[in-house]
Design a protein around this motif. Structure first.
Motif, short mmCIF file in Angstrom:
data_model
loop_
_atom_site.label_atom_id
_atom_site.label_comp_id
_atom_site.label_asym_id
_atom_site.label_seq_id
_atom_site.Cartn_x
_atom_site.Cartn_y
_atom_site.Cartn_z
N UNK A 186 -8.31 4.82 3.07
CA UNK A 186 -8.99 3.66 2.48
C UNK A 186 -9.44 3.94 1.06
N UNK A 187 -10.10 5.08 0.86
CA UNK A 187 -10.64 5.38 -0.45
C UNK A 187 -9.52 5.71 -1.44
N UNK A 188 -8.44 6.30 -0.96
CA UNK A 188 -7.29 6.54 -1.84
C UNK A 188 -6.71 5.22 -2.33
N UNK A 189 -6.58 4.25 -1.45
CA UNK A 189 -6.09 2.93 -1.85
C UNK A 189 -7.02 2.29 -2.86
N UNK A 190 -8.32 2.39 -2.61
CA UNK A 190 -9.30 1.75 -3.48
C UNK A 190 -9.28 2.36 -4.89
N UNK A 191 -9.24 3.69 -4.96
CA UNK A 191 -9.22 4.37 -6.26
C UNK A 191 -7.90 4.10 -6.98
N UNK A 192 -6.81 4.04 -6.24
CA UNK A 192 -5.49 3.73 -6.81
C UNK A 192 -5.49 2.34 -7.45
N UNK A 193 -6.05 1.36 -6.75
CA UNK A 193 -6.13 0.00 -7.29
C UNK A 193 -6.99 -0.01 -8.55
N UNK B 239 -5.80 -1.27 -12.32
CA UNK B 239 -6.46 -2.40 -12.98
C UNK B 239 -7.11 -2.03 -14.32
N UNK B 240 -7.13 -0.74 -14.66
CA UNK B 240 -7.65 -0.37 -15.97
C UNK B 240 -6.76 -0.95 -17.06
N UNK B 241 -7.35 -1.66 -17.99
CA UNK B 241 -6.60 -2.25 -19.10
C UNK B 241 -7.12 -1.64 -20.40
N UNK B 242 -6.48 -0.56 -20.82
CA UNK B 242 -6.92 0.14 -22.02
C UNK B 242 -6.39 -0.48 -23.31
N UNK C 89 -2.45 8.38 -10.16
CA UNK C 89 -1.28 7.64 -9.67
C UNK C 89 -1.37 6.18 -10.07
N UNK C 90 -2.57 5.61 -10.06
CA UNK C 90 -2.75 4.23 -10.46
C UNK C 90 -2.76 4.02 -11.96
N UNK D 93 1.33 -0.04 -14.53
CA UNK D 93 0.88 -1.20 -15.31
C UNK D 93 0.46 -2.33 -14.39
N UNK D 94 -0.70 -2.92 -14.68
CA UNK D 94 -1.17 -4.02 -13.86
C UNK D 94 -0.25 -5.22 -13.88
N UNK D 95 0.47 -5.44 -15.00
CA UNK D 95 1.34 -6.61 -15.08
C UNK D 95 2.65 -6.43 -14.32
N UNK D 96 2.84 -5.28 -13.66
CA UNK D 96 3.98 -5.14 -12.76
C UNK D 96 3.79 -5.97 -11.49
N UNK D 97 2.55 -6.37 -11.23
CA UNK D 97 2.23 -7.06 -9.99
C UNK D 97 1.59 -8.41 -10.29
N UNK D 98 1.77 -9.34 -9.39
CA UNK D 98 1.09 -10.62 -9.50
C UNK D 98 -0.41 -10.38 -9.35
N UNK D 99 -1.20 -10.90 -10.31
CA UNK D 99 -2.64 -10.62 -10.32
C UNK D 99 -3.32 -11.15 -9.07
N UNK D 100 -2.87 -12.30 -8.58
CA UNK D 100 -3.46 -12.86 -7.36
C UNK D 100 -3.22 -11.95 -6.17
N UNK D 101 -2.00 -11.38 -6.10
CA UNK D 101 -1.70 -10.46 -5.00
C UNK D 101 -2.54 -9.19 -5.10
#
Length: 398
Positions: free
Chosen positions: A76-83, A87-90, A255-256, A260-268
Motif C-alpha cells: 500500500x505505501x509503495x503504491x502511495x509513494x509511487x503515485x 504527480x510531482x510537476x517540476x 520509480x515514480x 511523467x504524469x501526462x502519460x496517464x489520464x489525470x482522472x484515472x
C-alpha cells in the motif's frame, strides 16, 4: 479460530471504527478521515489497547496476523509513494525557479534547523536514538521529519478549502514539490551504508540506465499497458533499492519520479490515489500504530512530541514569513502558506517508518513523531480557514 478469521476481524476493526468515529463525530473540519485512521491505529497499538486489554490484543494481533497486515501495508505505501512521485510537476517549479527555490529553501531549511536543535535536546537523554544510528543520522533525520510537508494530503486539504486550482494553490504545490524532492534526497543520504556503498552506487547506476530505457518504452505503448508496466517497474525498483540498503520506499519514490504524469489520464490517476487511500492505506495506518511504544514513559513521549511540534510549527511559519518579506508578498500571505505547508501526516509517517526500520530512531521516538504529525495536520484547516476568509481566498494571485 483460524488465522484467516482473526485477520478478517482485524480488517473489520481497521475499516469500521475509524469510519464510525469520523462520520458520527463529524470530525472532518479538524481531522479528515485519514487523520482519524492514523489516530485509531495509535489507539489500537500496544501502548493503549494492548496495555488496557492485553489478552484481546494478543488474540487479534498475533504474530501471523501482524505479518499478513504488514505485507498489505508494505504494498500500500509503495503504491502511495509511487503515485506521489509521478504527480510531482517540476516543470512549473522550474518556470518560477527564482521564487520557488527561495520559498522552498526557507520552508525546508528553517524547520530543519530547529528540528535538528530539538534532536540534540533528545540526545541528552537515553532511549531516543536507535541502536544502529550515528549522531548525525539521528539529528538530520529528526530535523527533516520536522521539515516535511505531506504533498498528497496537502492536495486533499486544498481541494476541501477550494483553493487547489487557484493561483495560490498552484504556487503552494510548486513549493511542496521541491521540498518533496529534497526530503527523499536527504533520506537517501541518511541511509547511505558505507559497508554497502558499492552496492548502492551500482543500483543507482543501473537505475539510471534502465530508467532511460523504461521511459522510451512507456512512450511507445498505449495507456492501458503503461499501468501494468508501471507496477512492474515499481516492484523492480523497490526490490533493487532494498537490496542495496536504501529501503524499498526510496525505490518506490524514484520509480515514480522518472515517470511523467501526462502519460496517464489525470482522472484515472486521481481515482487510483483515492482508491489506494480507501482500500489499502488504512491497513498501513494500523500497522504503523502497532509500532508505537511508550517505554520511556508516557509523559516523556508527549513532551518530546510537543517539543518537535513547536520546532516544526515555529520553523515553518518563520521560514515562510522570511520568504514573504524577501519576495514582497501581501501581508499575512506567508502565515497562510506556512500553515498549509505544515501538513505532515502520511509522508512524515512514511519517513519515520523508514528511520525506525533502519534503527536510526527508537519506537519511543517514532511514537513522538507520529503524535507530532497528527497534531500538525489537525491544526492546518482550523488555522488556515480564518486566514482565507480574511484574505478573501485570493492571496497573491501570482
Amino acid at each position: 479460530m483460524t488465522v484467516s478469521e482473526v485477520f478478517l476481524i482485524a480488517m473489520l476493526i481497521v475499516f469500521s471504527l475509524p469510519y464510525l468515529l469520523w462520520r458520527l463525530g463529524r470530525t472532518d473540519y479538524f481531522a479528515p478521515l485519514v487523520v482519524v485512521q492514523i489516530i485509531m491505529g495509535i489507539l489500537l497499538g500496544p501502548g493503549v489497547l494492548g496495555a488496557a486489554f492485553p489478552d484481546y490484543y494478543n488474540f487479534v494481533f498475533s504474530a501471523p496476523v501482524i505479518q499478513s497486515l504488514n505485507g498489505v501495508a508494505q504494498w500500500a505505501v509503495m503504491l502511495f509513494v509511487w503515485i506521489a512521485g509521478i504527480e510531482l510537476d517540476l516543470r512549473k517549479a522550474w518556470t518560477h525557479r527564482g521564487e520557488s527555490s527561495v520559498t522552498a529553501g526557507l520552508a525546508l531549511g528553517v524547520p530543519l534547523l530547529l528540528g535538528s536543535a530539538a534532536a540534540l535536546v533528545l540526545l541528552m537523554q537515553p532511549g531516543w536514538m536507535g541502536a544502529k544510528a550515528q549522531h548525525w543520522q539521528f539529528v538530520l533525520g529528526i530535523g527533516m521529519a520536522c521539515a516535511v510537508t505531506a504533498l498528497p494530503i496537502l492536495i486533499l486539504l486544498m481541494e476541501k478549502l477550494e483553493i487547489l486550482r487557484q493561483p495560490l494553490g498552484q504556487r503552494i504545490l510548486r513549493y511542496a514539490s521541491l521540498d518533496d524532492i529534497a526530503i527523499w534526497g536527504v533520506l537517501a543520504v541518511i541511509l547511505t551504508d558505507w559497508e554497502r556503498v558499492g552496492r548502492q552506487v551500482g543500483f543507482l547506476l543501473v537505475f539510471a540506465v534502465t530508467a532511460a530505457l523504461f521511459r522510451r518504452l512507456m512512450r511507445r505503448v498505449p495507456e492501458r499497458d503503461r499501468w501494468y508496466l508501471g507496477l512492474i517497474w515499481l516492484a523492480a525498483c523497490g526490490l533493487g533499492a532494498d537490496w542495496s540498503g536504501l529501503h524499498y520506499m526510496v525505490g518506490a519514490f524514484i520509480a515514480g519520479v522518472v515517470m511523467d504524469g501526462d502519460w496517464f489520464d489525470q482522472e484515472h490517476m486521481d481515482l487510483l490515489r483515492h482508491h489506494v487511500l480507501l482500500v489499502i492505506m488504512p491497513v498501513f495506518f494500523l500497522s504503523t500504530g502497532l509500532r508505537t511504544s511508550w517505554q520511556v514513559g508516557g509523559f516523556a513521549v508527549f513532551g518530546a512530541a510537543a517539543l518537535l511540534l513547536a520546532a516544526s510549527v515555529v520553523g515553518k511559519l518563520a521560514g515562510l514569513g522570511l520568504a514573504g518579506r524577501i519576495l514582497g508578498w501581501a501581508r499575512g500571505e506567508g502565515m497562510l502558506i506556512g500553515w498549509l505547508l505544515q501538513t505532515k501526516a502520511l509522508i512524515m509517517i512514511i519517513f519515520a517508518n523508514v528511520l525506525l526500520d533502519k534503527a536510526i530512531i527508537t519506537n519511543a521516538t517514532f511514537t513522538a513523531l507520529l503524535l507530532m504529525a497528527v497534531a500538525s495536520t489537525m491544526l492546518t484547516v482550523p488555522m488556515v480557514t480564518p486566514w482565507l476568509r480574511r484574505m478573501g481566498q485570493a492571496a497573491g494571485g501570482r
